[in-house]
Design an enzyme around this catalytic site. Structure first.
Site, PDB file in Angstrom:
ATOM      1  N   LEU A 196     -25.473  15.003   7.210  1.00 46.38           N
ATOM      2  CA  LEU A 196     -25.252  14.076   8.316  1.00 46.38           C
ATOM      3  C   LEU A 196     -24.026  13.210   8.023  1.00 46.38           C
ATOM      4  O   LEU A 196     -23.842  12.779   6.896  1.00 46.38           O
ATOM      5  CB  LEU A 196     -26.487  13.196   8.499  1.00 46.38           C
ATOM      6  N   ASP A 226     -31.946   2.442  14.072  1.00 46.18           N
ATOM      7  CA  ASP A 226     -30.820   3.370  14.175  1.00 46.18           C
ATOM      8  C   ASP A 226     -31.110   4.575  13.286  1.00 46.18           C
ATOM      9  O   ASP A 226     -31.165   4.460  12.064  1.00 46.18           O
ATOM     10  CB  ASP A 226     -29.522   2.690  13.740  1.00 46.18           C
ATOM     11  N   LEU A 227     -31.300   5.716  13.889  1.00 47.45           N
ATOM     12  CA  LEU A 227     -31.770   6.908  13.185  1.00 47.45           C
ATOM     13  C   LEU A 227     -30.856   7.279  12.019  1.00 47.45           C
ATOM     14  O   LEU A 227     -29.649   7.460  12.190  1.00 47.45           O
ATOM     15  CB  LEU A 227     -31.859   8.075  14.174  1.00 47.45           C
ATOM     16  N   ASP A 228     -31.458   7.392  10.824  1.00 42.47           N
ATOM     17  CA  ASP A 228     -30.778   7.827   9.607  1.00 42.47           C
ATOM     18  C   ASP A 228     -29.593   6.942   9.225  1.00 42.47           C
ATOM     19  O   ASP A 228     -28.657   7.390   8.571  1.00 42.47           O
ATOM     20  CB  ASP A 228     -30.309   9.288   9.738  1.00 42.47           C
ATOM     21  N   GLU A 229     -29.621   5.671   9.621  1.00 39.87           N
ATOM     22  CA  GLU A 229     -28.518   4.770   9.303  1.00 39.87           C
ATOM     23  C   GLU A 229     -28.976   3.524   8.545  1.00 39.87           C
ATOM     24  O   GLU A 229     -28.235   2.563   8.423  1.00 39.87           O
ATOM     25  CB  GLU A 229     -27.779   4.356  10.587  1.00 39.87           C
TER      26      GLU A 229
END
Length: 284
Positions: A196, A226-229
């Site tokens: 990612l 916040d997805l994957d952040e």
């Protein structure tokens, strides 16, 4: 494991913090077994973690907190004191892939991980037998577009029922609602592959194979809206080359995922992680 107290502090950086804390501990005969400090010069912020022999302090944690509070106010500290004799209560969440779940269960079963796994929650029933062999409660909570709100209300109820300290998404393939992320901020840990954002979406290893990547890896982080952040706790990579097939990449990716997740969880349950802004300080 030796019984210790873990004093964890973050505060504005200034002269005298270490001396003041050390003098306080020395006054009460506190025996420091591990001391870690970090100063972020750009942010002007200071971070500290001390482990203290519990038997060396003449009082318990409530009295410790009361005695230390004037120093905390003086230096505007965000701080906590934790007892190693009280393991963190952990819920693992999974879907169908077993490698991260199996690895954490093994580490817990072999007493390598100082935590109490109180339950496993899954949107599938595939891994029930593995979990119940360890005599851990298994909760199957199916999630669909139609029942998502109801399902996550049930899951939130399980978090409360088990008085959970930390939730680990061990390849749980559903996105947690924003409200749940906010309520358990800093207490939900996730793992994802380190392609990612280059190879987001389905079949990332197939995408990476077609691009001829030379490194694959994984990232362990706290879950935010916040997805994957969210703030990163741990990362690692492994080198591959042209001779590795897609199947090789998937296998190696699983290896690095489970290792990174285990290291990230260990750091959290040992109170080695301090979060600030969208970053972390992780004391080794």
């Amino acid at each position: 494991m030796e019984h210790t107290y873990r004093l964890v502090i973050s505060c504005p950086d200034r002269v005298g913090i270490v001396a003041k804390v050390s003098n306080f501990l020395s006054t009460y005969n506190g025996w420091i077994t591990e001391a870690s400090h970090h100063s972020d010069t750009q942010a002007g912020w200071f971070f500290m973690r001390h482990e203290i022999k519990a038997e060396s302090i003449p009082f318990g944690l409530d009295q410790f907190r009361a005695a230390f509070e004037p120093i905390a106010r003086e230096f505007n500290m965000d701080w906590r004191i934790e007892d190693s004799a009280r393991p963190k209560r952990v819920i693992l969440m999974c879907s169908k892939e077993s490698h991260c779940l199996a690895d954490l269960l093994h580490r817990w079963h072999s007493k390598e991980l100082n935590a109490e796994i109180v339950a496993v929650v899954s949107n599938h029933d595939d891994l029930r037998r593995m979990v119940e062999w360890h005599e851990i409660p298994y909760h199957h909570v199916p999630v669909s577009k139609e029942n998502k709100a109801e399902a996550f209300a049930h899951i939130e109820g399980l978090f409360e029922q088990y008085e959970v300290d930390v939730v680990v998404l061990a390849r749980y393939m559903q996105i947690l609602p924003a409200e749940l992320c906010g309520k358990y901020a800093g207490r939900v840990i996730n793992i994802h592959h380190s392609f990612l954002p280059s190879f987001a979406g389905a079949r990332p290893y197939h995408q990476a194979y077609s691009r001829g990547v030379k490194l694959i890896g994984a990232t362990c982080h706290y879950v935010t809206q916040d997805l994957d952040e969210g703030p990163i706790i741990e990362q690692d990579v492994i080198r591959i080359n042209h001779s590795d097939s897609i199947e090789d990449m998937v296998r190696l990716g699983k290896d690095v995922e489970k290792n990174v997740l285990a290291r990230g969880l260990r750091a959290h349950v040992e109170d080695r992680v301090i979060t600030y802004e969208n970053k972390t300080v992780v004391f080794g």
